[in-house]
Design an enzyme around this catalytic site. Sequence first.
Site, PDB file in Angstrom:
ATOM      1  N   HIS A 107      20.232  -9.314  95.123  1.00 57.06           N
ATOM      2  CA  HIS A 107      21.312 -10.465  95.808  1.00 57.06           C
ATOM      3  C   HIS A 107      20.862 -10.927  97.305  1.00 57.06           C
ATOM      4  O   HIS A 107      20.582 -12.120  97.347  1.00 57.06           O
ATOM      5  CB  HIS A 107      22.708 -10.083  95.485  1.00 57.06           C
ATOM      6  CG  HIS A 107      23.704 -11.004  96.427  1.00 57.06           C
ATOM      7  ND1 HIS A 107      23.812 -12.266  95.838  1.00 57.06           N
ATOM      8  CD2 HIS A 107      24.136 -10.906  97.473  1.00 57.06           C
ATOM      9  CE1 HIS A 107      24.471 -12.881  96.520  1.00 57.06           C
ATOM     10  NE2 HIS A 107      24.895 -12.077  97.645  1.00 57.06           N
ATOM     11  N   TYR A 161      24.102  -1.398  89.597  1.00 59.95           N
ATOM     12  CA  TYR A 161      24.596  -2.314  88.473  1.00 59.95           C
ATOM     13  C   TYR A 161      23.730  -2.676  87.299  1.00 59.95           C
ATOM     14  O   TYR A 161      24.244  -3.282  86.522  1.00 59.95           O
ATOM     15  CB  TYR A 161      25.441  -3.391  89.356  1.00 59.95           C
ATOM     16  CG  TYR A 161      24.688  -4.197  90.067  1.00 59.95           C
ATOM     17  CD1 TYR A 161      24.069  -5.323  89.759  1.00 59.95           C
ATOM     18  CD2 TYR A 161      24.734  -4.117  91.481  1.00 59.95           C
ATOM     19  CE1 TYR A 161      23.326  -6.048  90.400  1.00 59.95           C
ATOM     20  CE2 TYR A 161      24.007  -4.842  92.151  1.00 59.95           C
ATOM     21  CZ  TYR A 161      23.509  -5.995  91.831  1.00 59.95           C
ATOM     22  OH  TYR A 161      22.809  -6.874  92.540  1.00 59.95           O
ATOM     23  N   ARG A 184      17.703 -13.691  88.216  1.00 61.03           N
ATOM     24  CA  ARG A 184      17.620 -13.410  89.869  1.00 61.03           C
ATOM     25  C   ARG A 184      16.708 -12.137  89.762  1.00 61.03           C
ATOM     26  O   ARG A 184      17.111 -11.047  89.456  1.00 61.03           O
ATOM     27  CB  ARG A 184      18.944 -13.091  90.162  1.00 61.03           C
ATOM     28  CG  ARG A 184      18.822 -12.999  92.101  1.00 61.03           C
ATOM     29  CD  ARG A 184      20.097 -12.457  92.642  1.00 61.03           C
ATOM     30  NE  ARG A 184      20.033 -11.049  92.421  1.00 61.03           N
ATOM     31  CZ  ARG A 184      21.070 -10.059  92.368  1.00 61.03           C
ATOM     32  NH1 ARG A 184      22.120 -10.734  91.996  1.00 61.03           N
ATOM     33  NH2 ARG A 184      20.920  -8.729  92.153  1.00 61.03           N
TER      34      ARG A 184
HETATM   35  C1  LIG Z   1      33.928 -18.100  98.689  1.00 60.89           C
HETATM   36  C2  LIG Z   1      33.142 -16.994  98.714  1.00 60.89           C
HETATM   37  N1  LIG Z   1      33.115 -15.798  98.225  1.00 60.89           N
HETATM   38  C3  LIG Z   1      32.474 -14.660  98.218  1.00 60.89           C
HETATM   39  C4  LIG Z   1      31.453 -14.687  99.173  1.00 60.89           C
HETATM   40  C5  LIG Z   1      30.496 -13.619  98.911  1.00 60.89           C
HETATM   41  N2  LIG Z   1      29.433 -13.851  97.986  1.00 60.89           N
HETATM   42  C6  LIG Z   1      28.117 -14.478  98.192  1.00 60.89           C
HETATM   43  S1  LIG Z   1      27.023 -14.888  97.044  1.00 60.89           S
HETATM   44  C7  LIG Z   1      28.044 -14.259  96.265  1.00 60.89           C
HETATM   45  C8  LIG Z   1      27.711 -14.263  94.546  1.00 60.89           C
HETATM   46  C9  LIG Z   1      27.549 -15.702  94.370  1.00 60.89           C
HETATM   47  O1  LIG Z   1      27.201 -15.569  92.819  1.00 60.89           O
HETATM   48  P1  LIG Z   1      26.342 -16.775  92.171  1.00 60.89           P
HETATM   49  O2  LIG Z   1      27.369 -18.055  92.548  1.00 60.89           O
HETATM   50  O3  LIG Z   1      26.063 -16.493  90.967  1.00 60.89           O
HETATM   51  O4  LIG Z   1      25.134 -17.217  93.153  1.00 60.89           O
HETATM   52  P2  LIG Z   1      23.911 -16.328  93.270  1.00 60.89           P
HETATM   53  O5  LIG Z   1      24.105 -15.561  94.427  1.00 60.89           O
HETATM   54  O6  LIG Z   1      23.657 -15.407  91.984  1.00 60.89           O
HETATM   55  O7  LIG Z   1      22.777 -17.339  93.509  1.00 60.89           O
HETATM   56  C10 LIG Z   1      29.497 -13.609  96.693  1.00 60.89           C
HETATM   57  C11 LIG Z   1      30.509 -13.023  96.058  1.00 60.89           C
HETATM   58  C12 LIG Z   1      30.909 -16.071  99.362  1.00 60.89           C
HETATM   59  N3  LIG Z   1      29.810 -16.301 100.158  1.00 60.89           N
HETATM   60  N4  LIG Z   1      31.743 -17.174  99.453  1.00 60.89           N
END
Ligand SMILES: Cc1ncc(C[n+]2csc(CCOP(=O)(O)OP(=O)(O)O)c2C)c(N)n1
Lengths: 362, 326
Positions: free
Chosen positions: A261, A270, A257
Amino acid sequence: MPRKAINLTCKVEYLSILDETGKLDKKLDPSIPDDLLLRLYRAMLLARRFDERMLVLQRQGKIGTFAPIKGQEAQVGAAAVLEPGDWLVPSFREMPSELWRGKSMESVLFTYGGYNEGGYIPEGINNLPVSIPVGSQTLHAVGLGYAMKYRGDKSVAMVFFGDGATSEGDFHEAMNFAAVFRTPTVFMCQNNHWAISVPRSRQSHSKTLAQKALAYDMPGIQLDGNDVLAVYAGAKEAVDRARSGGGPTLIELVTYRMSMHTTADDPKKYRSEKEVEEWEKRDPIVRFEKYLRGRNLLTDAGVEEMDEDVRNEVREAEERWLEQIGKGVDPLDMFDHAYAEMPPSLRAQKEELERELSEKKR
Amino acid sequence: MPKINMVQAINLALSQEMEKDDSVVVLGEDVGVDGGVFRVTDGLIDRFGPERVIDTPLAESGIAGFSIGMALYGLKPVCEMQFSGFSYFAMHQMESHAARLRWRSGGRFSVPMVLRAPYGGGVRALEHHSESREAYWAHTPGLKTVIPSSPRNARALLVSAIRDPDPVIFYEPKALYRAFREDVPDEEETLPIGKSQIVREGKDVTLISYGASMRPVLEAASELSARHGIEAEVIDLLTVSPMDDELFTGSARKTGRVVVVHEAPRSFGPGAEIVARLVEKSFLFLEAPVRRVTGFDIVIPLYQRETEYLPGPERILKAVRETLDF
Ligand SMILES: Cc1ncc(C[n+]2csc(CCOP(=O)(O)OP(=O)(O)O)c2C)c(N)n1
Ligand SMILES: [Mg+2]
């Protein structure tokens, strides 16, 4: 014998076809036709330009929080393997794949601009709307797959999710159901190394995410997620297997990425600039472009022209979107489609808001 | 018309709908070979095969999310939660996806699934096997929460639920599974979802309830009539949400006195919504404060104390008398 080894075949491969300099491993060449190569390149470029444009729009306050995809454009290689009758089940980091499958840029702008219209996927496009609850959409792709099989349709459901999602229970339940019922489901994990501020190493103690497939006795493979040829080749293998009744596959796309985020996030808190710089060298678009130039499929003039063309396409989409939102939306339609038929108690609430709005107008 | 119990009635609804429509599939833990721990799906696997009567791995969120995917493809899954006390795992899929996919997609997608779950006390069960948490589902926009109270209405409502284009939570009062038999016609019968019923007419007081509590309510109503000459009007909600308030607010305007009865804990329970609607729509007709006879705001105790927890006829009679004497 009370204690003996159980014979398990445990194999996880890593596949990369184009290296960072754009050099091809000839033995692994998936032999993609030239016109498709160019379409893939264009789709990646379009996604990059659109992403950049959305960042500007966000900073200008024209759209709200959005999740940039910069660095993850090679995912289109996976979407490109799908046929129109197949299903794409995205999370929120799959704008390039969604566009490949026919979703419009206006529709993306609607979502990030705060309009429900972004989820209104037109008939004929088998994409589900983006899924925000992390990992939860994996199960839908398994149910879709079961139904395809039940109906005797030779279709496939491809679900995208992140590295963080592999910690969610739903991901494991989905993998398990898919393996038990041998559904035509392709699990596409975009390991972009971060889940907001939590690094991949904190998400799972496993050496690879792909190896999680082994516990469910399905094939798992790790692909160079910044190499569109590897993504295409690995996805094709999995989709072909699923289509011919061979069951599900877990694919880990090793990518990065490159941006924040979401626009509400500050990655400086971080992660180091140096880490980002390292990954910039592996930029999926730069690498692919080098390869295409090397094959004389692209020239300086060609790249320039395509870039111009793509920027125009983004601008035109933005203009169409502005025109559409300029007409305003009817807040009252928030009540529509809550149910197939509006219950009386909800109708009363809609009328309540209707009165409030008409009193305001007067 | 054969007299059958609620388990058989639900089985009849499932088998007849499966017969008529090959998009109907049944899935859950032990629903296939075993026929379900309450035998509700008994024999279905023999008639329709394991592709349509699916023994799933033990994972409630999985079952719900998997059903959502099937429904998106046009199937009509009827999934079973073995006990409603374990359905909380599934709640996230129902809340986050089943309930809102139609709305989110502007009507492009829909999730025509049914989530069945036995609920409530009265069967001397283990912990987590007796609670009544319909309010959780009823609070979720986009879901419908249906709770039958007899074999006949269970059969008719389940047929409607399966045909309903939206996701339906179908809570089955397990205390009534085998409590009594009723004539259930073999011919097709449906009941509209979102409509309550007057099951006993009266002019003195209105009793509003649903599901398992309908039994003590009807017992109390007979007693009031036989012993005291008090004629209670009894309303069976049948659908908790979306709530049909037309009948009960109308009845309250007639009787001026209302007692609401349910097993679920009192605070924020369905009774709270009923009282709110009464206040909104029948306030000037009420002669006495509305009484709630409900479970208490604690976890339902293990069965040695269950009788004292559950709203029984005596407690209902007392509330009615106090309402009348107000
Ligand atoms: C069930 C849930 N918990 C927390 C969140 C808040 N949140 C949104 S994206 C994210 C991180 C997701 O990481 P990843 O699965 O690696 O996907 P990326 O964002 O890196 O594409 C979090 C904690 C959420 N959307 N859904
Ligand atoms: Mg991530």
